[in-house]
Design a protein around this motif. Structure first.
Motif, PDB file in Angstrom:
ATOM      1  N   VAL A  54     -42.276   1.921 -10.670  1.00  0.00           N
ATOM      2  CA  VAL A  54     -42.934   2.119  -9.002  1.00  0.00           C
ATOM      3  C   VAL A  54     -44.653   1.837  -9.510  1.00  0.00           C
ATOM      4  N   GLN A  55     -45.018   2.676 -10.428  1.00  0.00           N
ATOM      5  CA  GLN A  55     -46.422   2.838 -10.820  1.00  0.00           C
ATOM      6  C   GLN A  55     -47.080   1.411 -11.317  1.00  0.00           C
ATOM      7  N   ALA A  56     -45.978   0.925 -12.128  1.00  0.00           N
ATOM      8  CA  ALA A  56     -46.194  -0.559 -12.710  1.00  0.00           C
ATOM      9  C   ALA A  56     -46.280  -1.573 -11.746  1.00  0.00           C
ATOM     10  N   VAL A  57     -45.195  -1.476 -10.736  1.00  0.00           N
ATOM     11  CA  VAL A  57     -45.578  -2.575  -9.763  1.00  0.00           C
ATOM     12  C   VAL A  57     -46.673  -2.508  -8.760  1.00  0.00           C
ATOM     13  N   GLY A  58     -47.077  -1.292  -8.724  1.00  0.00           N
ATOM     14  CA  GLY A  58     -48.227  -0.969  -7.882  1.00  0.00           C
ATOM     15  C   GLY A  58     -49.541  -1.344  -8.680  1.00  0.00           C
ATOM     16  N   LYS A  59     -49.424  -1.114  -9.807  1.00  0.00           N
ATOM     17  CA  LYS A  59     -50.536  -1.842 -10.704  1.00  0.00           C
ATOM     18  C   LYS A  59     -50.748  -3.387 -10.693  1.00  0.00           C
ATOM     19  N   ALA A  60     -49.517  -3.655 -10.838  1.00  0.00           N
ATOM     20  CA  ALA A  60     -49.364  -5.220 -10.941  1.00  0.00           C
ATOM     21  C   ALA A  60     -49.714  -6.224  -9.449  1.00  0.00           C
TER      22      ALA A  60
END
Length: 485
Positions: A115-121
């Motif tokens: 979820v954090q990676a999706v938010g960063k992306a």
């Protein structure tokens, strides 16, 4: 998309259960999700709408999620792509890196991290640009065929991801780990899959060279440089020019050689022993050690500045006891290798594998390979059973774990009751107990997680694919534990 609309995520995943979990987690964070089961559905969605991020599995019902990314980039060149995969091989990590994926997550993955990676992306300005000089072309086979490293455990995933990240650059790598964990295999993988693959790979064990000869070994010497130097000799640095130099057991390098090595790393130039001319070399350095270099620095036995020069990218290899779920795939790999080397074809019974999985493995993967070859040579019949393990390998593999005495009374009572009923032969207590107690343990984990296999695997501390395999083998029906709707 209107300014106030939530970021739209394209999820390409053919496992409905995984897709449901990911969608729910992302929706909780305010994302809008469009779910596709196949590449065909994905391409249709891209033709209809714009998405902030795409999250895709690799193995889909109609193709390969990585191999088909060219079509994605043609439709949405600035959209970051996050890759998921249950294959968990070094090859998959490398392919994800080569495809310029924003991030790669082996299954089972940490949902919060995804979820954090999706938010960063979603907040990124665009897909990561390809690195200068990145090699193009197809990576090795999807099953990792031909790659030197074997294992799909979570402990190895960090190793694979670090290897993938250093392939397209020449940063110095320091590989640490116990003897037998495969440090040279990591160096070979970086070389074979990296931008210097067409150059030579030269390995030198610095601990095996006499201290008075190591400088000559590394840098070469001129004729007459010392007694016995009857001709000019080319050192390892020059031999590795254009390729990779692997310095094994770097912690045992003499102090004077450390000084000259540091100078060579800083300048990219060497001088042969007895020579006057400096020679430029282009070499990627990968060093390895099974020793903790920090205490050696404190003792004055290793140069601190050399340590920081070598430790640009650290890769820590886990011992086999911390990746026991890999023992099965490693054993199958070595059994296949043994057949190629002319030994009889063998297979392990479930009880034999359980015994191998309890062994201490002080020699790590190297010891496991030697044991498998010994079993392939000496076992009677095609099947290697628990009795053959105890007879050929020795008693260590048949020892029951000591903590049993301190187990909760209810578990101890249950085990005593089972022992009285089953009366297993000496040496088979641990393997038989695992078989008898594993099914209710898995069922209890499924009950606690209401049939959610991903959470059950995390609760049990095992890979989700391993859990699925054991569910089938033990004839467990996970649907019985699912939440009623």
């Amino acid at each position: 998309m209107a300014r106030d609309d939530p970021p739209s995520i394209l999820l390409v995943e053919d496992d409905r259960a995984i897709a449901t979990v990911i969608s729910a987690a992302l929706e909780d964070e305010g994302f809008a999700i469009r779910h596709c089961f196949s590449i065909a559905e994905r391409d249709a969605a891209l033709a209809e709408s714009a998405f902030a991020v795409m999250v895709t599995d690799v193995l889909l019902e109609d193709g390969d999620g990585i191999a088909s990314l060219d079509a994605v980039r043609a439709a949405a060149p600035a959209m970051p792509v996050i890759v998921l995969s249950a294959q968990n091989t070094l090859d998959t990590a490398v392919r994800a890196s080569d495809s310029e994926a924003f991030e790669y997550f082996p299954k089972p993955f940490d949902l919060d991290q995804l979820v954090q990676a999706v938010g960063k992306a979603a907040g990124a300005t665009g897909r990561r640009a390809p690195e200068a000089g990145a090699a193009q072309g197809e990576a090795p086979g999807a099953d990792g065929e031909g790659l030197p490293l074997v294992g799909r455990s979570p402990a190895m995933q960090g190793v694979y991801r670090m290897i993938a990240r250093v392939l397209r650059n020449d940063l110095t790598v320091l590989v640490t780990g116990e003897s037998g964990t495969g440090k040279e295999l990591v160096a070979e993988a970086i070389h074979q899959l990296g931008s210097r693959a067409t150059g030579p790979f030269v390995a030198v064990n610095t601990a095996a060279i006499p201290s008075d000869l190591i400088e000559s070994e590394l840098f070469g010497h001129e004729k007459g440089a010392f007694t016995g130097a009857i001709a000019q000799a080319i050192g390892k640095f020059e031999q590795a020019n254009g390729g990779t130099l692997f310095l094994d057991e770097i912690g045992d390098m003499p102090a004077e050689a450390q000084t000259r090595l540091l100078r060579a790393l800083q300048s990219g130039r060497i001088r042969r022993v007895g020579g006057r001319q400096e020679i430029s070399v282009s070499v990627r350095i990968i060093a390895a050690t099974n020793r903790d270099l920090v205490p050696l620095i404190e003792q004055g036995a290793f140069r601190e500045d050399l340590y920081y020069r070598l430790n640009v990218v650290p890769i820590q290899l886990p011992p086999l006891r911390e990746r026991r779920e890999d023992i099965e795939v490693l054993t199958q790999h070595f059994l296949a290798q043994a057949v190629e080397d002319g030994l009889p074809r063998r297979r392990l019974t479930a009880e034999a594998l359980a015994l191998l999985e309890t062994r201490a493995w002080r020699g790590n993967v190297r010891e496991l390979r030697n044991v498998v070859y010994r079993l392939a040579l000496m076992a009677q019949g095609e099947a290697i059973d628990a009795a053959a393990i105890a007879e050929i390998v020795g008693p260590e593999a048949a020892q029951a774990p000591a903590p049993l005495a301190s187990a909760p009374a209810s578990l101890a009572d249950a085990l005593d009751h089972w022992l009285a009923r089953e009366n297993p032969p000496d040496g088979l207590l641990h393997a038989r107990a695992i078989a008898a107690f594993e099914k209710p343990l898995i069922e209890h984990a499924l009950k606690r997680t209401r049939g959610n296999q991903l959470r059950a695997a995390k609760l049990l501390g095992i890979n989700r694919n391993t859990l699925r395999k054991r569910i089938v083998e033990l004839e467990i029906e996970p649907e019985r534990f699912a939440r009623s709707v």
